[in-house]
Design a protein around this motif. Structure first.
Motif, PDB file in Angstrom:
ATOM      1  N   LEU B  80       0.824  -1.217   0.000  1.00 20.48           N
ATOM      2  CA  LEU B  80       0.000   0.000   0.000  1.00 20.48           C
ATOM      3  C   LEU B  80       0.858   1.267   0.000  1.00 20.48           C
ATOM      4  N   LYS B 172      -9.393  -2.652  -5.253  1.00 21.29           N
ATOM      5  CA  LYS B 172      -9.598  -1.789  -4.084  1.00 21.29           C
ATOM      6  C   LYS B 172      -9.964  -2.623  -2.857  1.00 21.29           C
ATOM      7  N   TYR B 175      -8.002  -2.558   0.454  1.00 29.77           N
ATOM      8  CA  TYR B 175      -8.219  -1.621   1.578  1.00 29.77           C
ATOM      9  C   TYR B 175      -8.983  -2.295   2.721  1.00 29.77           C
ATOM     10  N   ILE B 179      -7.557  -3.347   6.554  1.00 29.41           N
ATOM     11  CA  ILE B 179      -8.215  -2.890   7.789  1.00 29.41           C
ATOM     12  C   ILE B 179      -8.599  -4.093   8.653  1.00 29.41           C
ATOM     13  N   LEU B 203      -1.138   2.094   8.659  1.00 32.79           N
ATOM     14  CA  LEU B 203      -2.242   1.878   7.722  1.00 32.79           C
ATOM     15  C   LEU B 203      -3.109   3.129   7.612  1.00 32.79           C
ATOM     16  N   LEU B 207      -3.863   4.992   4.152  1.00 35.31           N
ATOM     17  CA  LEU B 207      -5.235   5.137   3.649  1.00 35.31           C
ATOM     18  C   LEU B 207      -5.661   6.603   3.691  1.00 35.31           C
ATOM     19  N   ARG B 210      -4.756   8.500   0.665  1.00 31.15           N
ATOM     20  CA  ARG B 210      -5.654   8.230  -0.470  1.00 31.15           C
ATOM     21  C   ARG B 210      -6.949   9.020  -0.340  1.00 31.15           C
TER      22      ARG B 210
END
Lengths: 306, 239
Positions: B80, B172, B175, B179, B203, B207, B210
């Protein structure tokens, strides 16, 4: 309880350690070191006798018992206590017996081990995390000390307090638990002949990471009930607030009897991995000590009083 | 987390200041890829070395399971981090390694799951199903793994071409998988949540970037077409 008539033995007659070390050759290579480490240590403990407890069990190795520990005062991983417990100073050490009793007393640790005859008992130890060991403890029944102290009618529970000293116990700098570590037993649990105050393992003084110089051993309860490095034993009227119960009451009850039918909210307690074994084994009610202790909880809802 | 922030800062500086070319810039992309492949196998090799040298501690099964689990998480986070790296350095070459890193995350996840099914539960399917159903941390871990399966399956060029725009949409899923994987770790720990919180923070940062980029892209679009209330758009610009 099994009666036993084994005569007292002196330290020189103690079964050689190699008998315990059936499964690992850990110490064989370092005989000199082992001798060096054990000589002053054995001198500090009075003679002790063997008992029939756990004779049919095969104990875990010294290495397993002393390198895989939960002792958050020295860090939260299993390897931490063996690495960090060097800062603990188990001598001089005083255990204060106090509270609701007629004869409170501040016991010097060496006076304590001389006052009560030591015996060896091999007990199973089941951790709340789902693993277990078999450990040859050296100690004396807590009941002996309690009888000496003569608890009053008000004494319903016994509280055990671990040392609080961030210099000796560096893990206490982090508020993982509300220090000092406090544990508790109902008076009848504390008086039960199985309940031990331990000062050694494998015929040697208790290693620091195992709770030196004196700890509780309550084999039918999850391991965390057996408080380590105890400085206070207090008779109280009300149920003590224990460290793990205060940290997460829904996960760690006051009783915390080993019970395969009452799961931890996040994991099953039905099975356990005996350290050193590949397959998991079924966990037994009261860790297999039901014949001795089940009557203590007759009529109690064990799902409620977990 | 501080180390990551400084890492990002360093990457930013690199984009603006000419720095001495690192040694790897002289290697061909293919060589680099092979090197990276070998490096990605180090965590696994380490377990073998420890296993043969009596170094896995008193509870080797727990040690191996935990290690494979945290490496799965690490590879997910590294994967990521590729897009942010590309954006901060302005260099598209990072993307060459993303697929391999993602597949390593899946690989370690698969080994982690295998240790649970085999070494921990010994294929006791009744208990395993009960675990998945009753224990949130197992449920989360299992779901995270299942979300990664279609990503691994469609990681080849043919699938990229066949799925067209849907490929990016499908991927996607990484993601929610990440999590759930972090929650899986958080729920497992008895009391000291330091480690899971570190993973969670990294994380969140990855995220969060993004979300931020998505929001930035949205604001000019909203200004052009007046679909969004102007107040909202200006608030976004200030933030």
């Amino acid at each position: 309880m099994a009666a036993d008539s084994t005569p007292r033995i002196v330290p020189t007659e103690i079964t050689p350690e190699s008998v315990y070390e059936k499964r690992r050759e850990f110490l064989k290579g370092s005989l000199a070191l082992a001798l060096f480490a054990s000589l002053p240590v054995q001198a500090a403990l009075p003679a002790w006798r063997k008992t029939a407890w756990g004779r049919d069990e095969s104990p875990n190795t010294w290495e397993e018992v002393t390198t895989y520990n939960n002792f958050y005062e020295f860090g939260t991983s299993k390897e931490d206590p063996a690495k960090n417990a060097g800062s603990l100073r188990p001598r001089p050490w005083t255990v204060s017996v106090e509270g609701e009793c007629l004869k409170p007393r501040a016991w010097d640790i060496d006076a304590l081990t001389k006052a009560f005859p030591l015996e060896e008992r091999i007990y199973r130890m089941r951790c709340v995390e789902g693993w277990s060991m078999v450990i040859p403890w050296l100690g004396f029944p807590l009941a002996e000390l309690i009888k000496q102290a003569q608890p009053t009618g008000k004494a319903k529970y016994v509280e055990f307090v671990t040392l609080k000293d961030t210099k000796q116990m560096p893990g206490q700098r982090w508020p993982v638990l509300d220090w000092p570590y406090v544990e508790g037993l109902r008076l009848d649990e504390a008086m039960h002949p199985l309940t031990l105050l331990s000062v050694g393992i494998y015929g040697k003084e208790l290693p620091k990471q195992n709770g030196a110089p004196i700890r509780l051993v309550v084999p039918w309860k999850y391991g965390f009930k057996s408080a380590k490095s105890i400085v206070t034993i207090r008779f109280v009227e009300k149920q003590p607030t224990t460290a793990w119960n205060a940290a997460a009451a829904n996960e760690y009850g006051f009783y915390s009897n080993v019970n395969p039918e009452v799961d931890h909210p996040r994991w099953s307690q039905a099975r356990e991995r005996r350290i050193g074994e590949f397959f998991k084994r079924k966990t037994e009610m009261y860790n297999g000590y039901g014949d001795q202790v089940a009557q203590l909880y007759a009529g109690m809802d064990l799902k409620k009083y977990f | 987390m501080r180390p990551v922030e400084t890492g990002v800062m360093a990457a930013k500086d690199m984009a603006f200041r000419p720095v001495a070319a690192p040694f790897w810039s002289r290697l061909s992309p293919r060589t680099l890829k092979v090197l990276l492949f070998v490096v990605c196998l180090v965590p696994l090799a380490r377990l073998f070395v420890l296993g043969f040298s009596h170094g896995l501690g008193a509870n080797p099964i727990e040690f191996v399971t935990r290690s494979l689990g945290t490496w799965t998480l690490s590879f997910l986070l590294i994967t990521l981090a590729i897009t942010p790296l590309r954006r901060f350095t302005g260099q598209g070459q990072w993307l060459r390694y993303r697929r391999m890193l993602g597949l390593f995350a899946f690989f370690y996840g698969m080994l982690h799951l295998t240790t649970y099914l085999w070494l921990d539960q010994f294929f006791d399917w009744g208990d395993i199903l009960k675990d998945i159903y009753k224990r949130p941390f197992i449920t989360f871990g299992m779901t995270a793994f299942l979300l990664l399966v279609p990503l691994a399956v469609t990681s080849n060029d043919r699938s990229v071409r066949a799925l067209k725009r849907n490929w990016a949409r499908l991927h996607k899923l990484v993601y929610p998988a990440a999590i759930l994987a972090v929650l899986h770790y958080y729920w497992l720990v008895k009391l000291d949540v330091t480690q899971p919180v570190i993973y969670a923070s990294v994380l969140s940062l990855l995220l969060g970037l993004r979300v931020w980029w998505w929001w930035q892209k949205r604001v000019p679009a909203a200004k052009a077409g007046n679909a969004v209330a102007p107040a909202l758009a200006s608030r976004g610009r200030q933030g």
